[in-house]
Every structure is written in C-alpha cells, then in structure tokens.
Write a protein that holds these residues in place. Sequence first.
Motif, PDB file in Angstrom:
ATOM      1  N   ASP A   1     -42.349  29.375 108.584  1.00 22.44           N
ATOM      2  CA  ASP A   1     -43.534  28.619 108.326  1.00 22.44           C
ATOM      3  C   ASP A   1     -43.411  27.760 109.751  1.00 22.44           C
ATOM      4  OD1 ASP A   1     -45.556  26.740 108.015  1.00 22.44           O
ATOM      5  OD2 ASP A   1     -44.961  26.589 105.663  1.00 22.44           O
ATOM      6  N   LYS A   2     -44.434  27.750 110.638  1.00 24.69           N
ATOM      7  CA  LYS A   2     -44.801  27.086 111.998  1.00 24.69           C
ATOM      8  C   LYS A   2     -45.042  25.633 111.429  1.00 24.69           C
ATOM      9  CE  LYS A   2     -45.503  31.311 114.423  1.00 24.69           C
ATOM     10  NZ  LYS A   2     -46.170  31.977 114.825  1.00 24.69           N
ATOM     11  N   LYS A   3     -45.633  25.299 110.366  1.00 24.48           N
ATOM     12  CA  LYS A   3     -46.019  23.800 110.125  1.00 24.48           C
ATOM     13  C   LYS A   3     -44.754  22.762 110.104  1.00 24.48           C
ATOM     14  CE  LYS A   3     -49.751  25.350 107.172  1.00 24.48           C
ATOM     15  NZ  LYS A   3     -49.887  25.440 105.671  1.00 24.48           N
ATOM     16  N   ASP A   4     -44.886  21.623 110.725  1.00 25.49           N
ATOM     17  CA  ASP A   4     -43.767  20.416 110.496  1.00 25.49           C
ATOM     18  C   ASP A   4     -44.055  19.936 109.377  1.00 25.49           C
ATOM     19  OD1 ASP A   4     -43.134  20.753 113.108  1.00 25.49           O
ATOM     20  OD2 ASP A   4     -44.547  19.342 114.019  1.00 25.49           O
ATOM     21  N   TYR A   5     -42.813  19.851 108.673  1.00 21.94           N
ATOM     22  CA  TYR A   5     -42.510  19.107 107.506  1.00 21.94           C
ATOM     23  C   TYR A   5     -41.581  18.078 107.491  1.00 21.94           C
ATOM     24  CZ  TYR A   5     -45.104  23.308 105.463  1.00 21.94           C
ATOM     25  OH  TYR A   5     -45.891  24.067 105.141  1.00 21.94           O
TER      26      TYR A   5
ATOM     27  N   THR B   1     -42.804  21.099 100.360  1.00 16.26           N
ATOM     28  CA  THR B   1     -43.444  21.819 101.655  1.00 16.26           C
ATOM     29  C   THR B   1     -44.195  22.994 101.347  1.00 16.26           C
ATOM     30  OG1 THR B   1     -41.172  23.052 102.110  1.00 16.26           O
ATOM     31  CG2 THR B   1     -41.450  20.808 102.953  1.00 16.26           C
ATOM     32  N   SER B   2     -43.598  24.048 101.356  1.00 17.64           N
ATOM     33  CA  SER B   2     -44.358  25.439 101.319  1.00 17.64           C
ATOM     34  C   SER B   2     -43.343  26.534 100.815  1.00 17.64           C
ATOM     35  CB  SER B   2     -45.068  26.022 102.250  1.00 17.64           C
ATOM     36  OG  SER B   2     -44.077  26.446 103.357  1.00 17.64           O
TER      37      SER B   2
ATOM     38  N   ASP C   1     -41.674  28.154 103.562  1.00 17.45           N
ATOM     39  CA  ASP C   1     -40.687  27.112 104.147  1.00 17.45           C
ATOM     40  C   ASP C   1     -39.424  27.466 103.533  1.00 17.45           C
ATOM     41  OD1 ASP C   1     -39.698  25.088 105.763  1.00 17.45           O
ATOM     42  OD2 ASP C   1     -39.690  23.677 104.308  1.00 17.45           O
TER      43      ASP C   1
END
Length: 151
Positions: free
Chosen positions: A48-52, A118-119, A122
């Motif tokens: 997952d490329k999102k920042d958490y 998060t997801s 992730d």
Amino acid sequence: MSRLKTFITEITEFGINSNVDSDNKIQDLRKLLVGIYLEYLNVKPEFDKKDYPDQPEFDYNKIKENVKSNFPDLDWYSMVLDSNKMEPNIETGIGDALDDLTDIIKDLLAIKWRMENTSKIDAFWHFEFSMRTHSEQHLVDLLKYIKEKNG
C-alpha cells in the motif's frame, strides 16, 4: 484471510488479559498458532503506497506478564540451531517459550492496529513481512516446544 482478524483477536487476548477464561489454554493456543500460520502461508501481500501514521508501541513487559499469568508453565527449551547439518557435535541453543509467545503477540497487536487504523492491504503486507522476518520462527519453535512438552 477471512479468519486472520479472529485468530489475532483471540491469541492477543493472552497478552492483554492476565486471566483468559479457557478450559484448555494450551490446546486453544495450539489451534490459534496453526490458524495464524495457515493464514500466513496463504497471504498474497501487496504494498500500500499510502502514508499512514506509525503504529503505537506495545509494552513487551506488560504483555509478557500477562502471557506468564496465562501460561505459567512456559519455560526454556533447547534447540538445534541448524537442523540441516548432520555433524557429531551439532550446535545447540536455548529458546524461551514465554518470549516466543510474547513476541508473537506483540507483532500481532501491531497487525491488529493496522487492520483497524490503516488499510487491509497495509495490514496484510505487514503481517506477511513480520511473519517472514520474525514471528514465523517463534511460532514454529513454540509449536515444537508445546508438542514435545505435552506429547
């Protein structure tokens, strides 16, 4: 992966609750460890490329106290360091079943936090990574210890 969160919730209870109600904690633990291992063997992680935000720190000593309260008979054990070597003087080491379970629970608490904050992608990525790099060996060693101690 449908049962991973259930397995994590049940096994982490041994590290967050000092007196888990169970008729046979060792048998419950064995089933949960095997279930988690099966989930690990079937996970297909994606990144997952999102920042958490970073996960919180989970207190190793507090988890260990609760694990010891739930499993007072967990103890030290000997192990072969490289079971693929066949030598007369094989190198052995010492393992700690209490530490094994504490480390597994600590890692799984982080995964549970990710599942909730998060997801799914992730959480699964971190689950696979933490198992491959850390928890898998603890899990295998702990299952072997339980088998040899309890028959």
